[in-house]
Design a protein around this motif. Structure first.
Motif, PDB file in Angstrom:
ATOM      1  N   LEU A  35      -1.792 -18.470  -2.180  1.00  0.00           N
ATOM      2  CA  LEU A  35      -1.278 -19.220  -2.844  1.00  0.00           C
ATOM      3  C   LEU A  35       0.423 -19.070  -3.094  1.00  0.00           C
ATOM      4  N   ARG A  36       0.737 -17.662  -3.275  1.00  0.00           N
ATOM      5  CA  ARG A  36       1.945 -17.494  -3.593  1.00  0.00           C
ATOM      6  C   ARG A  36       2.799 -17.509  -2.500  1.00  0.00           C
ATOM      7  N   ALA A  37       2.209 -17.197  -1.207  1.00  0.00           N
ATOM      8  CA  ALA A  37       3.034 -17.428   0.193  1.00  0.00           C
ATOM      9  C   ALA A  37       3.210 -19.088   0.236  1.00  0.00           C
ATOM     10  N   ASP A  85     -10.660 -11.008  -1.985  1.00  0.00           N
ATOM     11  CA  ASP A  85      -9.782 -10.364  -3.049  1.00  0.00           C
ATOM     12  C   ASP A  85      -9.416 -11.461  -4.108  1.00  0.00           C
ATOM     13  N   GLY A  86     -10.143 -11.623  -5.174  1.00  0.00           N
ATOM     14  CA  GLY A  86      -9.664 -12.614  -6.282  1.00  0.00           C
ATOM     15  C   GLY A  86     -10.358 -13.697  -6.172  1.00  0.00           C
ATOM     16  N   PHE A  87     -11.569 -13.663  -5.197  1.00  0.00           N
ATOM     17  CA  PHE A  87     -12.345 -15.084  -4.759  1.00  0.00           C
ATOM     18  C   PHE A  87     -13.677 -14.473  -4.424  1.00  0.00           C
ATOM     19  N   ASP A 123      -0.041  -2.920 -19.334  1.00  0.00           N
ATOM     20  CA  ASP A 123       0.682  -1.799 -18.723  1.00  0.00           C
ATOM     21  C   ASP A 123       1.004  -1.877 -17.137  1.00  0.00           C
ATOM     22  N   ARG A 124      -0.211  -1.881 -16.519  1.00  0.00           N
ATOM     23  CA  ARG A 124      -0.180  -2.033 -15.203  1.00  0.00           C
ATOM     24  C   ARG A 124       0.468  -3.116 -14.568  1.00  0.00           C
ATOM     25  N   ILE A 125       0.198  -4.536 -15.211  1.00  0.00           N
ATOM     26  CA  ILE A 125       0.635  -5.484 -14.623  1.00  0.00           C
ATOM     27  C   ILE A 125       2.156  -5.584 -14.858  1.00  0.00           C
ATOM     28  N   GLU A 201      -7.451   7.269 -10.700  1.00  0.00           N
ATOM     29  CA  GLU A 201      -6.266   7.144  -9.998  1.00  0.00           C
ATOM     30  C   GLU A 201      -6.933   6.524  -8.762  1.00  0.00           C
ATOM     31  N   ALA A 202      -5.966   5.905  -7.966  1.00  0.00           N
ATOM     32  CA  ALA A 202      -6.009   5.106  -6.973  1.00  0.00           C
ATOM     33  C   ALA A 202      -7.098   5.804  -5.836  1.00  0.00           C
ATOM     34  N   ASP A 203      -6.390   6.975  -5.455  1.00  0.00           N
ATOM     35  CA  ASP A 203      -7.570   7.710  -4.571  1.00  0.00           C
ATOM     36  C   ASP A 203      -8.763   7.768  -4.940  1.00  0.00           C
TER      37      ASP A 203
HETATM   38  P1  AP5 Z   1      -4.549 -12.894  -8.196  1.00  0.00           P
HETATM   39  O1  AP5 Z   1      -3.270 -12.929  -7.003  1.00  0.00           O
HETATM   40  O2  AP5 Z   1      -5.717 -12.740  -7.534  1.00  0.00           O
HETATM   41  O3  AP5 Z   1      -4.195 -12.216  -9.633  1.00  0.00           O
HETATM   42  P2  AP5 Z   1      -5.247 -11.477 -10.469  1.00  0.00           P
HETATM   43  O4  AP5 Z   1      -6.642 -11.609 -10.133  1.00  0.00           O
HETATM   44  O5  AP5 Z   1      -4.647 -11.596 -11.632  1.00  0.00           O
HETATM   45  O6  AP5 Z   1      -5.135  -9.928  -9.986  1.00  0.00           O
HETATM   46  P3  AP5 Z   1      -3.831  -9.150  -9.709  1.00  0.00           P
HETATM   47  O7  AP5 Z   1      -3.525  -9.260  -8.372  1.00  0.00           O
HETATM   48  O8  AP5 Z   1      -3.154  -9.217 -10.952  1.00  0.00           O
HETATM   49  O9  AP5 Z   1      -4.591  -7.616  -9.863  1.00  0.00           O
HETATM   50  P4  AP5 Z   1      -5.147  -6.797  -8.906  1.00  0.00           P
HETATM   51  O10 AP5 Z   1      -6.642  -6.189  -9.208  1.00  0.00           O
HETATM   52  O11 AP5 Z   1      -4.794  -7.036  -7.478  1.00  0.00           O
HETATM   53  O12 AP5 Z   1      -4.049  -5.429  -9.135  1.00  0.00           O
HETATM   54  P5  AP5 Z   1      -3.194  -4.577  -8.228  1.00  0.00           P
HETATM   55  O13 AP5 Z   1      -4.007  -3.696  -7.172  1.00  0.00           O
HETATM   56  O14 AP5 Z   1      -1.977  -5.093  -7.715  1.00  0.00           O
HETATM   57  O15 AP5 Z   1      -4.420 -14.507  -8.757  1.00  0.00           O
HETATM   58  C1  AP5 Z   1      -3.145 -15.165  -9.202  1.00  0.00           C
HETATM   59  C2  AP5 Z   1      -3.373 -16.629  -9.599  1.00  0.00           C
HETATM   60  O16 AP5 Z   1      -3.665 -17.195  -8.502  1.00  0.00           O
HETATM   61  C3  AP5 Z   1      -4.530 -16.855 -10.698  1.00  0.00           C
HETATM   62  O17 AP5 Z   1      -4.073 -16.707 -11.917  1.00  0.00           O
HETATM   63  C4  AP5 Z   1      -4.974 -18.402 -10.145  1.00  0.00           C
HETATM   64  O18 AP5 Z   1      -3.794 -18.977 -10.884  1.00  0.00           O
HETATM   65  C5  AP5 Z   1      -4.573 -18.291  -8.794  1.00  0.00           C
HETATM   66  N1  AP5 Z   1      -6.003 -17.932  -8.123  1.00  0.00           N
HETATM   67  C6  AP5 Z   1      -6.153 -17.000  -7.397  1.00  0.00           C
HETATM   68  N2  AP5 Z   1      -7.303 -16.846  -6.747  1.00  0.00           N
HETATM   69  C7  AP5 Z   1      -8.076 -17.934  -7.347  1.00  0.00           C
HETATM   70  C8  AP5 Z   1      -9.394 -18.478  -7.207  1.00  0.00           C
HETATM   71  N3  AP5 Z   1     -10.335 -17.714  -6.389  1.00  0.00           N
HETATM   72  N4  AP5 Z   1      -9.567 -19.672  -7.972  1.00  0.00           N
HETATM   73  C9  AP5 Z   1      -8.801 -20.295  -8.718  1.00  0.00           C
HETATM   74  N5  AP5 Z   1      -7.419 -19.820  -8.889  1.00  0.00           N
HETATM   75  C10 AP5 Z   1      -6.952 -18.840  -8.144  1.00  0.00           C
HETATM   76  O19 AP5 Z   1      -2.576  -3.427  -9.390  1.00  0.00           O
HETATM   77  C11 AP5 Z   1      -1.892  -3.757 -10.512  1.00  0.00           C
HETATM   78  C12 AP5 Z   1      -0.957  -3.006 -10.754  1.00  0.00           C
HETATM   79  O20 AP5 Z   1      -1.550  -1.668 -11.161  1.00  0.00           O
HETATM   80  C13 AP5 Z   1      -0.107  -2.558  -9.623  1.00  0.00           C
HETATM   81  O21 AP5 Z   1       1.394  -2.270  -9.917  1.00  0.00           O
HETATM   82  C14 AP5 Z   1      -0.444  -1.132  -8.952  1.00  0.00           C
HETATM   83  O22 AP5 Z   1       0.488  -0.312  -8.300  1.00  0.00           O
HETATM   84  C15 AP5 Z   1      -0.997  -0.574 -10.375  1.00  0.00           C
HETATM   85  N6  AP5 Z   1      -2.341   0.303 -10.008  1.00  0.00           N
HETATM   86  C16 AP5 Z   1      -3.295  -0.329  -9.182  1.00  0.00           C
HETATM   87  N7  AP5 Z   1      -4.473   0.604  -9.173  1.00  0.00           N
HETATM   88  C17 AP5 Z   1      -3.920   1.844 -10.001  1.00  0.00           C
HETATM   89  C18 AP5 Z   1      -4.835   2.811 -10.454  1.00  0.00           C
HETATM   90  N8  AP5 Z   1      -5.927   3.355 -10.062  1.00  0.00           N
HETATM   91  N9  AP5 Z   1      -4.088   3.672 -11.332  1.00  0.00           N
HETATM   92  C19 AP5 Z   1      -2.779   3.065 -11.713  1.00  0.00           C
HETATM   93  N10 AP5 Z   1      -2.174   2.334 -11.485  1.00  0.00           N
HETATM   94  C20 AP5 Z   1      -2.836   1.347 -10.633  1.00  0.00           C
END
Ligand code: AP5
Ligand code: ZN
Length: 217
Positions: A35-37, A85-87, A123-125, A201-203
């Motif tokens: 969607l972002r693309a 991922d996210g679906f 904080d992460r987001i 942590e991620a690893d």
């Molecule tokens: P989407 O892009 O899927 O966002 P989300 O589900 O809100 O998930 P995020 O991408 O925010 O989290 P993530 O788990 O991927 O975290 P990340 O690894 O990046 O969806 C966005 C929007 O699109 C939705 O709100 C909706 O509007 C729409 N949409 C998408 N899919 C849809 C669907 N199926 N139906 C309807 N609408 C839809 O990590 C986050 C941060 O934390 C990063 O900075 C990362 O470096 C850090 N981090 C990661 N792991 C760790 C760790 N272990 N320790 C410390 N920091 C960490």
């Protein structure tokens, strides 16, 4: 191999997916990235969903399942399996996915749920930075890029997502708990649900994911 990554915003789905993809040779289909693309490219789809995403609301089920169906059938990387991922994010999406997989004769093997409390996610987001072309994510403190503001692989600039502010994030968490979390029971009944501690942590999270994928279920 067919995998769903689920978990609240910021749980680490997008961080883990590229590593899983590289190790197991699967396609990574992230509906949020798609969607972002579309928004970045200014397509009709992008124009339609832009304000919905910025507000942290969900896009319609039919539209999302259409995107997945298109990619699953055409992306050669999906031949050996997939990571969603996210679906799916709602029960109707999960039901439509079952029908789609039956039609395509593909199996779903694991639904990996990243378990973490809401408190830490803000904080992460709010510290997240993204490389637009690849979807690679960084964090200003927890996962800093080698050169500040630049992608490690391409050196291209990193950007902040428009829905990574406090207000939209609180709404995304609310939507997750009301619409998406019920999928855990849906998949638990099918014997597919695997819980992972996403605080680590991620690893360590990746090590736990591999343990799930390598185990006999
Ligand atoms: P989407 O892009 O899927 O966002 P989300 O589900 O809100 O998930 P995020 O991408 O925010 O989290 P993530 O788990 O991927 O975290 P990340 O690894 O990046 O969806 C966005 C929007 O699109 C939705 O709100 C909706 O509007 C729409 N949409 C998408 N899919 C849809 C669907 N199926 N139906 C309807 N609408 C839809 O990590 C986050 C941060 O934390 C990063 O900075 C990362 O470096 C850090 N981090 C990661 N792991 C760790 C760790 N272990 N320790 C410390 N920091 C960490
Ligand atoms: Zn993500």
């Amino acid at each position: 191999l067919g995998i769903i990554l689920m978990g609240p915003p910021g749980a680490g789905k997008g961080t883990q997916a590229p590593q899983i993809k590289a190790k197991y040779g699967l396609c990574h289909l992230a509906t949020g990235d798609m969607l972002r693309a579309a928004i970045a490219a200014g397509t009709p789809l992008g124009k339609k969903v832009k304000s919905v995403i910025s507000a942290g609301e969900l896009v319609s089920d039919d539209l999302i399942v259409g995107l997945i169906q298109e990619r699953l059938g055409s992306d050669p990387e999906c031949e050996h399996g997939f990571i969603f991922d996210g679906f799916p994010r709602t029960i109707p999406q999960a039901v439509m996915l079952d029908e789609l997989l039956a039609k395509e004769e593909k199996s779903l093997d694991h639904v990996i749920s990243f378990e973490i409390d809401d408190g830490i996610l803000l904080d992460r987001i709010t510290g997240r930075l993204i490389h637009r072309a690849s979807g690679r994510s960084y964090h200003v403190v927890h996962r800093p890029p080698k050169v500040p503001g630049k992608d490690d692989v391409t050196g291209e600039p990193l950007y902040k997502r428009p829905d990574d502010n406090e207000e939209a994030c609180k709404n995304r968490l609310k939507v997750y708990h009301s619409q998406t979390a019920p999928l855990k029971e849906f998949y638990s009944k099918k014997g597919l649900l695997r819980l992972i501690n996403a605080y680590q942590e991620a690893d360590s999270v990746f090590a736990d994911v591999q343990a799930v994928l390598n185990a006999q279920h």
